[in-house]
Design a protein around this motif. Structure first.
Motif, PDB file in Angstrom:
ATOM      1  N   LEU A 141       0.828  -1.202   0.000  1.00 52.45           N
ATOM      2  CA  LEU A 141       0.000   0.000   0.000  1.00 52.45           C
ATOM      3  C   LEU A 141       0.864   1.254   0.000  1.00 52.45           C
ATOM      4  O   LEU A 141       0.612   2.206  -0.748  1.00 52.45           O
ATOM      5  CB  LEU A 141      -0.932   0.008   1.211  1.00 52.45           C
ATOM      6  N   LEU A 142       1.899   1.250   0.824  1.00 49.84           N
ATOM      7  CA  LEU A 142       2.730   2.437   0.964  1.00 49.84           C
ATOM      8  C   LEU A 142       3.440   2.800  -0.339  1.00 49.84           C
ATOM      9  O   LEU A 142       3.509   3.973  -0.715  1.00 49.84           O
ATOM     10  CB  LEU A 142       3.770   2.221   2.069  1.00 49.84           C
ATOM     11  N   PHE A 143       3.956   1.799  -1.024  1.00 52.03           N
ATOM     12  CA  PHE A 143       4.797   2.073  -2.184  1.00 52.03           C
ATOM     13  C   PHE A 143       4.065   1.955  -3.518  1.00 52.03           C
ATOM     14  O   PHE A 143       4.495   2.547  -4.508  1.00 52.03           O
ATOM     15  CB  PHE A 143       6.003   1.130  -2.183  1.00 52.03           C
ATOM     16  N   TYR A 144       2.973   1.188  -3.551  1.00 50.93           N
ATOM     17  CA  TYR A 144       2.322   0.976  -4.838  1.00 50.93           C
ATOM     18  C   TYR A 144       0.949   1.632  -4.921  1.00 50.93           C
ATOM     19  O   TYR A 144       0.574   2.128  -5.977  1.00 50.93           O
ATOM     20  CB  TYR A 144       2.189  -0.519  -5.135  1.00 50.93           C
ATOM     21  N   ALA A 145       0.209   1.651  -3.834  1.00 50.61           N
ATOM     22  CA  ALA A 145      -1.165   2.172  -3.886  1.00 50.61           C
ATOM     23  C   ALA A 145      -1.490   2.977  -2.630  1.00 50.61           C
ATOM     24  O   ALA A 145      -2.432   2.646  -1.899  1.00 50.61           O
ATOM     25  CB  ALA A 145      -2.156   1.028  -4.064  1.00 50.61           C
ATOM     26  N   PRO A 146      -0.743   4.059  -2.369  1.00 50.40           N
ATOM     27  CA  PRO A 146      -1.009   4.837  -1.148  1.00 50.40           C
ATOM     28  C   PRO A 146      -2.401   5.458  -1.113  1.00 50.40           C
ATOM     29  O   PRO A 146      -2.919   5.757  -0.035  1.00 50.40           O
ATOM     30  CB  PRO A 146       0.086   5.922  -1.181  1.00 50.40           C
ATOM     31  N   GLU A 147      -3.020   5.630  -2.293  1.00 52.06           N
ATOM     32  CA  GLU A 147      -4.368   6.204  -2.318  1.00 52.06           C
ATOM     33  C   GLU A 147      -5.381   5.331  -1.593  1.00 52.06           C
ATOM     34  O   GLU A 147      -6.453   5.795  -1.202  1.00 52.06           O
ATOM     35  CB  GLU A 147      -4.821   6.457  -3.763  1.00 52.06           C
ATOM     36  N   GLN A 148      -5.032   4.033  -1.382  1.00 53.93           N
ATOM     37  CA  GLN A 148      -5.965   3.142  -0.708  1.00 53.93           C
ATOM     38  C   GLN A 148      -6.216   3.569   0.732  1.00 53.93           C
ATOM     39  O   GLN A 148      -7.297   3.327   1.269  1.00 53.93           O
ATOM     40  CB  GLN A 148      -5.464   1.699  -0.747  1.00 53.93           C
ATOM     41  N   PHE A 149      -5.232   4.231   1.349  1.00 53.30           N
ATOM     42  CA  PHE A 149      -5.444   4.722   2.713  1.00 53.30           C
ATOM     43  C   PHE A 149      -6.578   5.743   2.739  1.00 53.30           C
ATOM     44  O   PHE A 149      -7.406   5.748   3.657  1.00 53.30           O
ATOM     45  CB  PHE A 149      -4.156   5.345   3.266  1.00 53.30           C
ATOM     46  N   TYR A 150      -6.631   6.590   1.725  1.00 49.93           N
ATOM     47  CA  TYR A 150      -7.735   7.555   1.634  1.00 49.93           C
ATOM     48  C   TYR A 150      -9.043   6.846   1.303  1.00 49.93           C
ATOM     49  O   TYR A 150     -10.079   7.109   1.923  1.00 49.93           O
ATOM     50  CB  TYR A 150      -7.433   8.615   0.574  1.00 49.93           C
TER      51      TYR A 150
END
Length: 296
Positions: A141-150
């Motif tokens: 999530l951090l490096f590939y898809a950080p938008e998932q946190f939002y």
């Protein structure tokens, strides 16, 4: 699905839409269709017609999931993925093996967990809107898809009735409508949402169905969430909408690479649809499912 039957799991009774008046008999296939949140078991009406047309001797069932009606209310700490998987297993025990399992959103999470815990129950698993989370990690999530946190920030609103109580709002500007609009930006859902609102507003249902999120956020429940599937035993199709703004398409793209070495696992990214992909384009989703079932 023109009939209503009951499925039992322990002491719970689950209202279930069916293409047949009885679950007793000899069927060519058995399909279990598991809905997600915020949704109900009417979610699969159009998809079920496609399955019924192509498998005229099959039994097709879409139960209300745990907590979506008073007869399946549980203690608030009993809405873990493993609890949902146990419901599925109990239904399969009553119906007979093997079952083709189709799950959307939380229904997909229940499907993944059931396939990991009870692989002999299923001949195939098909999921929508949720990737196979058991091979994803925080650094993904951090490096590939950080938008998932939002995208997943709504989890926080499900932790307190002060916030999730907004699901009781009525009308086109309500929180429920805004979730559907954001998660599936091209979906013109019109009146499709009203039966879902009716389900959620009945008695204490909102408190119970949001407990799924409180259970999954509890660190003590980690072992109840993840579950690795033996794809040689349980062929699995994972579908995600390219326009989904609940679960980013980048996670499905990552899954596609991670699962390349598994011939019985496939990720299908579907253009032109968002989170409610089977509602938005049942014909396209139905064709993809039928193609998958011909091979598996």
């Amino acid at each position: 699905m023109n009939y209503s039957v009951k499925l039992r799991s322990g002491d719970s009774i689950h209202s279930t839409l069916s293409n047949r008046p009885s679950v007793k008999g000899k069927f060519s296939k058995i399909f279990l269709l598991l809905h997600g949140f915020p949704d109900n078991n009417e979610s699969f009406q159009e998809l079920a017609k496609i399955l019924d047309k192509n498998y005229p001797k099959a039994l097709i069932l879409s139960p209300l999931m745990r907590g979506y009606e008073p007869s399946s209310y549980h203690k608030f700490n009993e809405y873990k993925p493993s609890d949902l998987a146990e419901d599925v297993h109990n239904w399969v025990e009553a119906l007979g093996r093997p079952v083709t399992l189709i799950g959307h959103d939380w229904g997909a999470i229940a499907s993944f967990k059931a396939a990991s815990m009870y692989p002999d129950d299923f001949e195939s698993v098909i999921t929508m809107a949720i990737p196979y989370l058991s091979n994803l990690h925080l650094h993904d999530l951090l490096f590939y898809a950080p938008e998932q946190f939002y995208y997943s920030s709504y989890f926080l609103t499900m932790q307190s009735s002060y916030f999730y109580g907004k699901l009781r709002q009525l009308g086109s500007k309500s929180y429920l409508n805004k979730l559907w609009e954001y998660w599936s930006p091209s979906y013109q859902f019109d009146d499709d949402i009203e039966p879902v609102r009716k389900t959620l507003l009945f008695e204490d249902t909102i408190d119970h169905v949001t407990a799924y999120y409180r259970c999954v956020m509890n660190p003590l429940n980690i072992r109840h969430i993840r579950g690795h599937i033996d794809f040689d035993k349980v062929p699995t199709l994972i579908m995600g909408g390219r326009e989904d703004q609940c679960m980013t398409v980048r996670l499905f793209e990552l899954e596609e690479r991670k699962l390349q070495k598994f011939p019985n696992a496939k990720v299908e990214i579907v253009d032109g649809v968002g989170h409610f992909l089977h509602r938005e384009n049942p014909k396209l989703i139905g064709d993809l499912i039928l193609d998958w079932l011909k091979e598996h």
